[in-house]
Design an enzyme around this catalytic site. Structure first.
Site, PDB file in Angstrom:
ATOM      1  N   SER A 158     -11.749  19.365 -14.359  1.00 21.11           N
ATOM      2  CA  SER A 158     -12.812  20.354 -14.390  1.00 21.11           C
ATOM      3  C   SER A 158     -13.982  19.955 -13.476  1.00 21.11           C
ATOM      4  O   SER A 158     -13.769  19.622 -12.313  1.00 21.11           O
ATOM      5  CB  SER A 158     -13.272  20.538 -15.841  1.00 21.11           C
ATOM      6  OG  SER A 158     -14.050  21.698 -15.985  1.00 21.11           O
ATOM      7  N   ASP A 360      -4.551  28.011 -17.316  1.00 19.08           N
ATOM      8  CA  ASP A 360      -5.999  27.831 -17.235  1.00 19.08           C
ATOM      9  C   ASP A 360      -6.635  29.097 -16.673  1.00 19.08           C
ATOM     10  O   ASP A 360      -6.124  29.694 -15.729  1.00 19.08           O
ATOM     11  CB  ASP A 360      -6.315  26.641 -16.327  1.00 19.08           C
ATOM     12  CG  ASP A 360      -7.792  26.266 -16.346  1.00 19.08           C
ATOM     13  OD1 ASP A 360      -8.532  26.783 -17.211  1.00 19.08           O
ATOM     14  OD2 ASP A 360      -8.200  25.454 -15.503  1.00 19.08           O
ATOM     15  N   HIS A 420      -6.238  24.176 -19.171  1.00 18.45           N
ATOM     16  CA  HIS A 420      -7.240  23.383 -18.466  1.00 18.45           C
ATOM     17  C   HIS A 420      -7.065  21.890 -18.723  1.00 18.45           C
ATOM     18  O   HIS A 420      -7.232  21.077 -17.821  1.00 18.45           O
ATOM     19  CB  HIS A 420      -8.627  23.836 -18.937  1.00 18.45           C
ATOM     20  CG  HIS A 420      -9.762  23.393 -18.086  1.00 18.45           C
ATOM     21  ND1 HIS A 420      -9.921  23.790 -16.775  1.00 18.45           N
ATOM     22  CD2 HIS A 420     -10.820  22.585 -18.362  1.00 18.45           C
ATOM     23  CE1 HIS A 420     -11.024  23.252 -16.281  1.00 18.45           C
ATOM     24  NE2 HIS A 420     -11.584  22.511 -17.217  1.00 18.45           N
TER      25      HIS A 420
END
Length: 441
Positions: A158, A360, A420
């Site tokens: 991220s 994601d 994610h």
């Protein structure tokens, strides 16, 4: 409790021998603080590879960086994703410690157990984050001489990927200038916030293609995303962050509260909070992107038995206590792209890996592919012409778990059935990717 305490410059190193809550029998660990600037104290935690005695010298060193900004590597990355124990302190079968020495760092300062004496000492952009990390790494490799020749990789997730790119570039320069001695082998950018705008602009098409938006919803999300695009084009990055939050709200309203981290999972209680949220945009952003990394059960673990085990956390510091302030402090930098930094890394010959989860949304794969196509790297046309290769899912023989493509010093992994947090969703596949990136397979 027996401890070995070593003071080397700004580094305090603790190695724990006997068993205690959260300790892995027979494993070797170390942790400590580095004062990276006046009033800024960064915490790190190292797990030595769990192979044969002395195997840590023959296996790579992996540093893991979490997202947010404000998400704790030592907490979430460790106990929820790749550390040797899960948040119930049970052994994790897919821990990366089986294949590497793993260094968790609570970064930027103010994250996790890291802290600042005042909010003025919090970082404002990735350049400041990279400068702080270089101080920590110099201290680490100076005191941990065993690791100076071990291949060193930076893995990230991220917003951690945005930080990792900037850190990798500064580390490359420092090695060339002989100010840090280490064997830097590459950086891996997982579901990474490299080009925020490319992510936002593809939310609508991705959700539409997966039957999570209708035509009306697609129009609303596209309109909101275009407002973000205009703010970015005008260089109004703080405004872009605010409009990004509004776009997320538009997505939530039109999808009945889709999970930004995995479109196939949904927490009913969390969905209700999303759809009724009327807080300011910064409060909403922290709720969406910091709080999921600091759920109550994890906070209780980190501020209870783990804090007691570590024994060096200052009394006035609580795990995650400054996370919201960290996010707010980075507000003006949040929507800025770092595609140019990835280009510089590739041009410098640094091994760069991009990996992304199929499910994601916040950093969807479509958006990742868009910024990759914008690279000025000379090898891009050749990379694009390569056919991808299928990888079997280690947990389901005969089924495809991922695809990958590589050319010279650039690689891309498409991880299937993962959101994610890839190691959480597809642990065995993430382990296989780790071994391939670190040249163990």
């Amino acid at each position: 409790m027996e401890r070995i305490k070593i003071a080397t410059g700004l580094l305090l190193l603790f190695i724990i021998a006997p068993a205690s809550a959260g300790t892995i029998p027979g494993a070797k660990e170390a942790w400590g603080y580095v004062d990276v600037r006046e009033g800024a104290h960064m915490f790190w935690w190292l797990y030595y590879a769990s192979g044969e005695l002395g195997s840590h010298k023959h296996l790579p060193l992996v540093m893991w960086l979490q997202g947010g900004p404000g998400g704790s590597s030592c907490g979430f990355g460790n106990f929820e994703e790749i550390g040797p124990l899960d948040r119930d302190l049970a052994p994790r079968n897919t821990t990366w410690v089986k294949a590497a020495n793993v260094l968790f760092v609570d970064n930027p300062v103010g994250t996790g157990y890291s802290y600042t004496d005042t909010e003025d000492a919090l970082t404002k952009d990735v350049a400041m984050i990279a400068a702080d990390m270089l101080v920590l790494l110099k201290s680490f490799f100076t005191s941990q001489k065993d690791f100076q020749s071990v291949p060193f990789y930076i893995f990230s997730e991220s917003y951690g990927g945005k930080m990792a790119a900037a850190i990798a570039l500064e580390l490359t320069k420092a090695i060339e200038e002989s100010t840090i001695k280490c064997n830097f082998a590459g950086v891996a950018l997982g579901d990474s916030w490299i080009s925020p705008l490319d992510s936002v602009l593809t939310w609508g098409p991705y959700l539409y293609s997966t039957s999570l938006l209708d035509d009306y919803g697609l129009g609303e999300v596209t309109k909101a995303a275009k407002a973000v695009e205009l703010a970015v084009e005008q260089g109004q990055f703080q405004k872009a962050t605010e409009l990004w939050s509004i776009t997320e709200s538009v997505v939530e309203q039109n999808t009945n509260g889709v999970n930004f981290y995995n479109i196939l999972t949904q927490d009913p209680d969390e969905r209700a909070v999303k759809l009724s949220d009327r807080a300011g945009y910064m409060a909403a952003l922290k709720r969406r992107h910091v709080q999921p990394l600091h759920r109550n059960s994890l906070s209780e673990l980190m501020n209870g038995p783990i804090r007691k085990k570590l024994g060096i956390i200052p009394k006035n510091v609580s795990w995650g206590g400054q996370a919201g302030a960290v996010f707010s402090s980075m507000e003006g930098d949040f929507m800025k792209p770092v595609v140019d930094i990835v280009d510089q890394l590739l041009a410098a010959g640094v091994n760069v890996t991009v990996y992304n989860g199929q499910l994601d949304l916040i950093v969807d794969t479509i958006g990742q592919e868009l910024w990759v196509k914008k690279l000025k790297w000379a090898g891009l046309p050749y990379f694009t012409q390569q056919r991808w290769t299928a990888l079997d899912d280690p947990s389901a023989p005969g089924q495809t778990g991922a695809f990958f493509k590589t050319y010279k010093n650039f690689a891309f992994y498409w991880i299937l059935k993962a959101g994610h947090m890839i190691p959480s969703d597809q642990g065995p596949m993430a382990m296989k990717m780790l071994r391939m990136v670190t040249q163990q397979e």
